[in-house]
Each structure stands twice: as structure tokens, then as C-alpha cells.
Design an enzyme around this catalytic site. Structure first.
Site, PDB file in Angstrom:
ATOM      1  N   LYS A  24      50.376 -10.365  32.261  1.00  0.00           N
ATOM      2  CA  LYS A  24      50.364 -10.065  30.820  1.00  0.00           C
ATOM      3  C   LYS A  24      51.730 -10.376  30.212  1.00  0.00           C
ATOM      4  O   LYS A  24      51.823 -10.965  29.135  1.00  0.00           O
ATOM      5  CB  LYS A  24      50.000  -8.593  30.580  1.00  0.00           C
ATOM      6  CG  LYS A  24      48.511  -8.334  30.719  1.00  0.00           C
ATOM      7  CD  LYS A  24      48.180  -6.863  30.813  1.00  0.00           C
ATOM      8  CE  LYS A  24      46.693  -6.679  31.124  1.00  0.00           C
ATOM      9  NZ  LYS A  24      46.343  -5.316  31.518  1.00  0.00           N
ATOM     10  N   GLN A  28      48.713   0.598  31.260  1.00  0.00           N
ATOM     11  CA  GLN A  28      47.882   0.018  32.325  1.00  0.00           C
ATOM     12  C   GLN A  28      47.111   1.118  33.064  1.00  0.00           C
ATOM     13  O   GLN A  28      47.704   2.093  33.533  1.00  0.00           O
ATOM     14  CB  GLN A  28      48.783  -0.760  33.312  1.00  0.00           C
ATOM     15  CG  GLN A  28      48.035  -1.474  34.411  1.00  0.00           C
ATOM     16  CD  GLN A  28      47.138  -2.603  33.893  1.00  0.00           C
ATOM     17  OE1 GLN A  28      47.547  -3.416  33.083  1.00  0.00           O
ATOM     18  NE2 GLN A  28      45.909  -2.637  34.358  1.00  0.00           N
ATOM     19  N   ASP A  39      44.521  -2.332  23.220  1.00  0.00           N
ATOM     20  CA  ASP A  39      43.433  -2.249  24.190  1.00  0.00           C
ATOM     21  C   ASP A  39      42.127  -1.835  23.513  1.00  0.00           C
ATOM     22  O   ASP A  39      41.050  -1.965  24.106  1.00  0.00           O
ATOM     23  CB  ASP A  39      43.788  -1.209  25.267  1.00  0.00           C
ATOM     24  CG  ASP A  39      44.044  -1.847  26.616  1.00  0.00           C
ATOM     25  OD1 ASP A  39      43.645  -3.014  26.805  1.00  0.00           O
ATOM     26  OD2 ASP A  39      44.648  -1.179  27.469  1.00  0.00           O
TER      27      ASP A  39
END
Ligand code: NAP
Length: 294
Positions: free
Chosen positions: A54, A98, A121
Site C-alpha cells: 500500500k 490494517q 476503507d
């Protein structure tokens, strides 16, 4: 006959190039590059790899990448304090925590602490609610990538029978909302569904996100249907290295389907590209700029 392969790597590369061009276009207005902060707690090997890729993709799209690491025994308070600092940081447009988080931390509480405007997200209940009620929202990256791949086979999904196998908050449920917004007729199936093969055979477009290696067989698929395989599962190999497979038995499915995503190389690359697109969207929203043309 063999199905058309929906190449997620190629589509993701196209999207990333568009994101990079738009990021460069808005940078003078922001007076800084759009910025994505990624938070990793602990050393879960898969998470370490995801976070690294990422960060690399963020830099390649000419955006700023901020990486924050906490030890595996970090407390929930520590993580919440970090999230609060990132919420307040004007250089940060997107925050990604995460998952999975270690057991001493309540994931739901942490995800709800992220500023919904920076929730790239799309997991915050405010964004989930907006998505479900048809309001503009930051939508979860993997389901958005699935829709983009499906649209390669069907430019319009309106009126098609879509079956979503799996009802998680991060894939199955938001995917259903996105499909409804595309005017598909949607069925969502899960571990308590009766006669799963028959339900899957109804699908013009079948999305599978269950985390069970090669679970969906070729004869569960309607001839010529489109299959989007979200599953990423590591299975053992004789050399001990293991290999990645999807939730669909690709060898069988490719002979029946009209179009299919490979796994790896399908949905996975799209998730990161959509994360960059969401970061750009968040930067525009926060700066009062029009939504990017991507
Ligand atoms: P999850 O939270 O574990 O949810 C799995 C879902 O599948 C649940 O709704 C479960 O039903 C259903 N399910 C499990 N076994 C089933 C069975 N035998 N028959 C029917 N339904 C069954 O999983 P997830 O996070 O959504 O992830 C699913 C897969 O996608 C995993 O392989 C994951 O690695 C992959 N994934 C990939 C990406 C990417 O970027 N490519 C991103 C996210 C996830 P119940 O609700 O009834 O328990």
C-alpha cells in the site's frame, strides 16, 4: 470453451494511472500531495506485506504515505490516541487501520473512531449507513473493485441476477449495496443458505467471498455467467511454500463461465487501486473540490 479472463492487474494499473494524474492535478489546489496514513499493529506477516505494498502504491501515485507501527502488545488507548492525532493532522486525507488487530483491541471501536471523512476503507458506520441509503460515501475498496471488474464484462449490471456468496461487513454486505445501486437483482448467500449450488446457478454474475479454498465448483455456475472471485487463500504445497488460490475452483469454472477473475491477479490488485482512488476522493471532499473524474 474457456472464459474471458478479467485481468485485475491491468485494470488496476489503468485506475492507478488515472489516480496519479488527478492527484497531480489537485496538488496545486491543496498545496500538498494527497496523503494516506496506514497504521499497523503487530507483525502479522500478511499484514506487513499488505502495508508495504500500500505504501509503495501510494508513493507511485505521487501521494504522501505515512506509516505508523505499534507493537503487538499496544493497548487500545494507544491506538485510539494515534487515530485521534491522524484525524487532526491536516496532511492526512485517508486513514487505514490494517486488520486484523490483536485480541486486546476492539476493532469496531477503533474503526468507529476514524473521522468518516478520512475513512478510506469505508468501514465506519456512518459510511456504511450512507452507502445503504444511497448517499455519497467512501465505499469499501474490495467491493468497489469487484463492481469495476464485473462492469468489464457487463457495462450495465441493471436487471442482471447477481448472487453474492458471503455476508461480511467488509465485502459481502457493501457489495450488495453497490449492486443495488447498479440496479442488479441481488441475492446474498451465506453458511446457513440451503442448496448453495442451486442459488449460485441462478447468477448472471456470481461474486464469491467466503474464505474457503476452491469451494465453488464448475457445475455451480450457469454457462456463460461472470464469476468474480474475492477469495485469497494460501494452501499447502509439497515444497512447503504454499500457493494462493481463490474461493472458486478456477480450473473447472473457467470452462463454464463467460468471464472470470483469476485469484491471485483479479480482485486483489483492484483493492489497492480503489484505496488510492478513495484517498483522492477524501482529499477532494475535505478541500471542497469537485469529486475526481475517475
Ligand atoms: P469473513 O469475514 O470470514 O466472511 C466469510 C463469509 O462467508 C461469511 O458471511 C460466511 O457465512 C460465509 N461462508 C463461510 N463459509 C461458508 C460456506 N461453507 N458456505 C457458504 N458461506 C460460507 O470473510 P471476508 O473477510 O469477507 O473474506 C472472504 C474472502 O475474501 C477471504 O478469502 C479473504 O481473504 C478474501 N478477501 C480478499 C480481499 C482482496 O483484496 N482481494 C479483501 C478482503 C477479503 P456466515 O456469515 O453465515 O458465517
Amino acid at each position: 470453451m474457456s472464459a474471458r479472463i478479467l485481468d485485475g492487474k491491468a485494470l488496476a494499473a489503468e485506475l492507478r494511472a488515472k489516480v496519479a494524474a488527478e492527484a497531480a492535478r489537485i496538488e496545486p489546489r491543496l498545496k500538498r500531495p494527497p496523503g494516506l496514513a496506514v497504521v499497523l499493529v503487530g507483525e502479522n506477516p500478511a499484514s506487513v506485506v499488505y502495508v508495504r505494498s500500500k505504501a509503495r502504491a501510494t508513493l507511485e501515485a505521487d501521494m504522501a504515505s505515512f506509516e505508523h507501527r505499534l507493537s503487538a502488545d499496544a493497548s487500545e488507548q494507544e491506538l485510539l490516541a494515534l487515530v485521534a492525532r491522524l484525524n487532526a493532522d491536516p496532511k492526512v486525507d485517508g486513514i487505514l487501520v490494517q486488520l486484523p488487530l490483536p485480541p486486546q483491541i476492539d476493532s469496531a471501536r477503533v474503526l468507529a473512531a476514524v473521522d468518516p471523512l478520512k475513512d478510506v476503507d469505508g468501514f465506519h458506520p456512518v459510511n456504511a449507513g450512507k452507502l445503504a441509503t444511497g448517499l455519497p460515501a467512501l465505499a469499501p475498496c474490495t467491493p468497489v473493485g469487484c463492481i469495476m471488474l464485473a462492469k468489464r464484462a457487463h457495462p450495465s449490471l441493471a436487471g442482471l441476477e447477481a448472487v453474492v456468496l458471503g455476508r461480511s461487513n467488509i465485502v459481502g454486505k457493501p457489495l450488495v449495496q453497490l449492486l443495488l445501486a447498479e440496479n442488479a437483482t441481488v441475492t446474498i448467500a451465506h453458511s446457513k443458505t440451503r442448496d448453495l449450488p442451486a442459488v449460485c446457478r441462478r447468477a448472471d454474475v456470481l461474486f464469491v467471498a467466503i474464505g474457503r479454498p476452491e469451494f465453488v465448483r464448475g457445475d455451480w455456475i450457469k454457462p456463460d455467467a461472470t464469476v468474480i472471485d474475492v477469495g485469497t487463500n494460501r494452501v499447502p504445497t509439497p515444497d512447503g511454500k504454499g500457493r494462493l488460490v481463490g474461493d472458486v475452483n478456477f480450473k473447472e469454472a473457467v470452462e463454464v463461465a463467460g468471464a472470470i477473475t483469476p485469484s491471485p491477479g483479479g480482485v486483489g490488485p483492484m483493492t489497492i487501486a480503489c484505496l488510492l482512488a478513495n484517498t483522492l476522493r477524501a482529499a477532494c471532499m475535505r478541500a471542497g473540490l469537485p469529486a475526481p473524474a475517475i
